[in-house]
Write an enzyme that holds these catalytic residues in place. Sequence first.
Site, short mmCIF file in Angstrom:
data_model
loop_
_atom_site.label_atom_id
_atom_site.label_comp_id
_atom_site.label_asym_id
_atom_site.label_seq_id
_atom_site.Cartn_x
_atom_site.Cartn_y
_atom_site.Cartn_z
N ASP A 162 102.65 16.33 24.25
CA ASP A 162 103.57 17.13 25.05
C ASP A 162 103.22 17.01 26.54
O ASP A 162 102.09 16.66 26.89
CB ASP A 162 103.43 18.59 24.57
CG ASP A 162 104.29 19.56 25.34
OD1 ASP A 162 105.38 19.18 25.78
OD2 ASP A 162 103.84 20.72 25.50
N ASP B 249 104.46 19.59 29.41
CA ASP B 249 104.23 20.90 30.05
C ASP B 249 103.16 21.70 29.33
O ASP B 249 103.25 21.92 28.13
CB ASP B 249 105.55 21.68 30.10
CG ASP B 249 106.59 20.94 30.92
OD1 ASP B 249 106.28 20.59 32.06
OD2 ASP B 249 107.70 20.70 30.41
#
Lengths: 179, 179
Positions: free
Chosen positions: B7, B9
């Site tokens: 991922d 963020d």
Amino acid sequence: MSRIAIDMDEVLADTQAKQLAWLNQQFDLQLTPKKVEGHLLWEALSDEAAKALDNEMRQPDFFADLAVMPHAKSIMEILYQEHEIFIATAAMEYPTSFTAKFDWLAMHFPYIHPSRIVFCGDKSIIHADYLIDDSPRFLSGFKGQGLLYRAPRNVNVTDYPVVENWLDVAKYFSVSLPA
Amino acid sequence: MSRIAIDMDEVLADTQAKQLAWLNQQFDLQLTPKKVEGHLLWEALSDEAAKALDNEMRQPDFFADLAVMPHAKSIMEILYQEHEIFIATAAMEYPTSFTAKFDWLAMHFPYIHPSRIVFCGDKSIIHADYLIDDSPRFLSGFKGQGLLYRAPRNVNVTDYPVVENWLDVAKYFSVSLPA
């Protein structure tokens, strides 16, 4: 209910029609889908034309006004209700296309939730039961059942079940079309 | 060699640091990561602040200057050589972020090939052995082994193996760090 991943260029959108029209105008050519059958469009072009087309495709609005493939609108609308549909497009090759591709989907297929859209560059990352794509390269890496959407480039490819057009997609997934 | 989806963020990028700094400045708050522990940032905000932050995050450059998480640069560089790394970010929630996110990766992790980048909205579409993510929602839909990257929002989540930080990621995947 199956999860079906669907490519954009040459499946939902007639990208090649715009490419050929642009090339014919810019380079005074008479290219037709028939004339570029059996190989990638790039292989039919001079270095100059290939470079110019690549550059044109990097303009932010190139993908904004592509025609929708025949019957894609009406059949997708039913397919979307009957199956779990994801749109999977190799947008990373043309990063300037992100916004145009997203907006194009919103315009022509407004019911597709943004969470069902995937911009990727390698479709082996897609986890789905089916992938409908015109690119044998992407189908070969896909772990589920690949369906080759017929396009001029892949007329000689025999490695996957073929859907010739959207009516064929409807038939494959037993979509009941309105009379 | 495993395929690891990562991922952006709160895992590669310290998005929340920018969110908190912006909120503190705009609304004269004293938010800290500690103060927003245990729930989504949005739940700690007034409607007005939540709406303003959401709007700010829709500015095309919001995601352009996020700080890289500590040790992410050096460890990713080794991990990328030893495993098949994909970046999987839920960019569809903020379509205006596409270009900034793509450019941010190119700036801080220039060796990541564009074909290894995925912009999606639902990580159940990701086909990988591992997913490192701070969002329990995304991990719950993922079919491989989910690893929860510790973040203020998920301090109370116990459903997944946890990596506290990038040093922990290195340990989990037996990355040999330079002395």
